[in-house]
Design an enzyme around this catalytic site. Structure first.
Site, mmCIF file in Angstrom:
data_model
loop_
_atom_site.group_PDB
_atom_site.id
_atom_site.type_symbol
_atom_site.label_atom_id
_atom_site.label_comp_id
_atom_site.label_asym_id
_atom_site.label_seq_id
_atom_site.Cartn_x
_atom_site.Cartn_y
_atom_site.Cartn_z
ATOM 1 N N ASP A 11 0.860 -1.174 0.000
ATOM 2 C CA ASP A 11 0.000 0.000 0.000
ATOM 3 C C ASP A 11 0.903 1.232 0.000
ATOM 4 O O ASP A 11 1.734 1.390 0.897
ATOM 5 C CB ASP A 11 -0.859 -0.044 1.268
ATOM 6 C CG ASP A 11 -2.103 0.809 1.157
ATOM 7 O OD1 ASP A 11 -2.388 1.297 0.051
ATOM 8 O OD2 ASP A 11 -2.771 0.990 2.183
ATOM 9 N N ASP A 106 -2.933 2.403 -6.044
ATOM 10 C CA ASP A 106 -1.878 2.444 -5.022
ATOM 11 C C ASP A 106 -1.826 1.198 -4.154
ATOM 12 O O ASP A 106 -1.285 1.229 -3.054
ATOM 13 C CB ASP A 106 -2.063 3.684 -4.142
ATOM 14 C CG ASP A 106 -3.352 3.644 -3.341
ATOM 15 O OD1 ASP A 106 -4.202 2.788 -3.631
ATOM 16 O OD2 ASP A 106 -3.509 4.477 -2.444
ATOM 17 N N GLU A 107 -2.354 0.108 -4.630
ATOM 18 C CA GLU A 107 -2.480 -1.064 -3.763
ATOM 19 C C GLU A 107 -2.417 -2.350 -4.581
ATOM 20 O O GLU A 107 -2.995 -2.410 -5.671
ATOM 21 C CB GLU A 107 -3.847 -0.979 -3.070
ATOM 22 C CG GLU A 107 -3.969 -1.742 -1.804
ATOM 23 C CD GLU A 107 -5.375 -1.610 -1.258
ATOM 24 O OE1 GLU A 107 -5.958 -2.636 -0.935
ATOM 25 O OE2 GLU A 107 -5.896 -0.489 -1.184
#
Length: 456
Positions: A11, A106-107
DNA sequence: TCTGGGGTCCTAGGACCC
DNA sequence: TCTGGGGTCCTAGGACCC
């Protein structure tokens, strides 16, 4: 749950804000808020400096403005820059393993057990994680990420959140329940505000307390799927695999008006405008293109002038009897006083149609409504077992009232059609109208060699 | 003038069929 | 003819996620 900590969840820390601070040195060390900057905007990401003042994602921007000091940067966001940086990170992850599941910009999850043999001891994966975080920092110009490594997706994700920013948590097999027990139930994926509220009425706030509720009780409170899901999640039972590709199942376009719109004609034209973008968006994600991709823009046409369908399913109208005088009165009264949001959505865009790539899609799709209420479904906290709904309850009714009061314009969908519903406070005369968007691109068959385009 | 925009999934209940 | 069980198909609504 695996016997080794072989799933990594990564993350990126305060991602949008961090990219802004990297690219604009004047912003470093200062509070930065990225999100909608209009009167009705909400925060996407707050930098850690801004979080110190109480700014949070999903908070209305005006509230963040109230909390943050002068000098705070409020930015609309540069998504091209975010995507570019994200691509750098994702390619680093693919160097670690061929099985990478990107969840959002973003993950991502990484399956460390796929491919080559490696040391999957706790020490081994810790070393790997440490090197990964260092490489990400080096190759993105200083962005930091947090990672969790565990025996399941659930624990990996929880781990990545425990020591943010730039945290690395390895949950050793056998320790899962200890990690979980003291956490608030909101830490479990699929437990949102409604479920947490409902659990609180039973005196349950932590995962440990949740674990004391019996399965039949959970099912009677939350329904089959969600009840089973909660029972499993509280016991760290999660065997969802890391999957490389995710199929796009629906697309939508939605906009919040700067000011509420009460004018029917304006509303219709806004909806038409949004609807025009839907076929193009569908092509973009590789969902149901056909022929040369050309086609007439969708048109709006009245489909149910009396609004019977809409009235029948109005919130609070469940179990409503069509012949009841109150029902007739309600039908006459349905009319939004104003709408703040418009949107169009299509999904399950080609139910039941064959075509290359469609077979797998169809077999994986849970067809809505095809489900016996008597036969217990095999549910799991896996792919989708832990989502669901909370029935009734005071908080639920309160929220429904709030929704109506906000005059939300709701949008539904159907086979080969896009339907647009109006929802609003039940005031004033005039019927609700349902519109169908005729979309010629939904019907014709795919060319035989058609393949979905990769999702950007 | 509290609460965006993009999605996923599950469930209740009506219509209809055997 | 009535009643009802059981299943499918579909729409609308809601919870949740990033």
């Amino acid at each position: 749950m695996r016997s080794e900590p072989s799933i990594l969840h990564l993350d990126l820390d305060a991602f949008f804000a961090a990219v802004e601070q990297r690219d604009k040195p004047s912003l470093r060390g200062r509070p930065v808020v990225v999100g909608g900057i209009g009167p009705r905007g909400v925060v996407s990401t707050a930098s850690y400096e801004a979080r110190a003042f109480g700014a949070r994602s999903a908070m209305p921007t005006h509230e963040a403005r109230r909390r943050c000091p002068p000098g705070t940067a409020f930015l609309g966001g540069r998504f091209a820059a975010y995507r570019k940086t994200s691509a750098v990170v994702m390619s680093l992850l693919r160097e670690v393993s061929s099985v990478v599941e990107q969840v959002s910009v973003d993950e991502a999850y990484v399956d460390l057990a796929a491919g080559e043999q490696r040391d999957l001891s706790a020490d081994g994966v810790r070393l790997l994680g440490e090197e990964l975080l260092e490489r990400i920092e080096a190759e993105t110009g200083g962005l930091t990420a947090s990672a969790g490594i565990a025996s399941s997706k659930m624990l990996a994700k929880i781990g990545s959140d425990l020591e943010k920013p730039r945290g690395l948590v390895v949950v050793a097999p056998g320790r899962e329940l200890d990690v979980l027990a003291p956490l608030n139930v909101r830490a479990l994926g699929g437990v949102g505000p409604a479920t947490a509220d409902r659990l609180r009425t039973f005196g349950v706030e932590t995962v440990e307390q949740l674990r004391r509720l019996a399965l039949p009780d959970l099912v009677s409170i939350f329904g089959e799927a969600h009840g089973n899901g909660l029972h499993r999640l509280a016991r760290a039972q999660d065997d969802r695999p890391v999957v490389v590709e995710r199929e796009t199942k629906s697309i939508s376009a939605e906009e919040t008006f700067e000011t509420d719109v009460a004018d029917r004609a304006r509303l219709e034209s806004e909806i038409a405008r949004l609807a025009e973008g839907v076929p193009a968006a569908r092509r973009r994600v590789g969902l149901r293109p056909h022929g040369d991709g050309q086609g007439a823009p969708p048109r709006l046409q009245p489909a149910d002038p009396l609004g019977h369908a809409a009235a029948r399913h109005r919130p609070g109208g469940r179990g409503h009897r069509p012949g009841h005088p109150a029902a007739a009165r309600r039908r006459r009264q349905l009319r939004p006083a104003a709408d703040r949001r418009g949107g169009v959505r299509t999904h399950h865009a080609r139910p039941g149609r064959a075509g290359p790539g469609a077979g797998r899609a169809r077999s994986r799709r849970a067809r809505p409504g095809v489900r016996s209420r008597r036969r217990p479904r095999r549910t799991s906290a896996g792919r989708h077992g832990h989502r669901g709904h909370a029935r009734s309850g005071v908080a639920d009714r309160r929220r429904r009232r709030a929704r109506r009061a906000r005059c939300r314009l709701g949008v539904g969908s159907g086979r080969g059609r896009v339907t647009v519903r109006f929802e609003g406070p039940l005031t004033g005369p005039g019927p609700v109208r349902t519109f169908a968007v005729d979309d010629p691109q939904l019907e014709p068959a795919d060319p035989p060699d058609w393949r979905p385009e990769p999702v950007a």
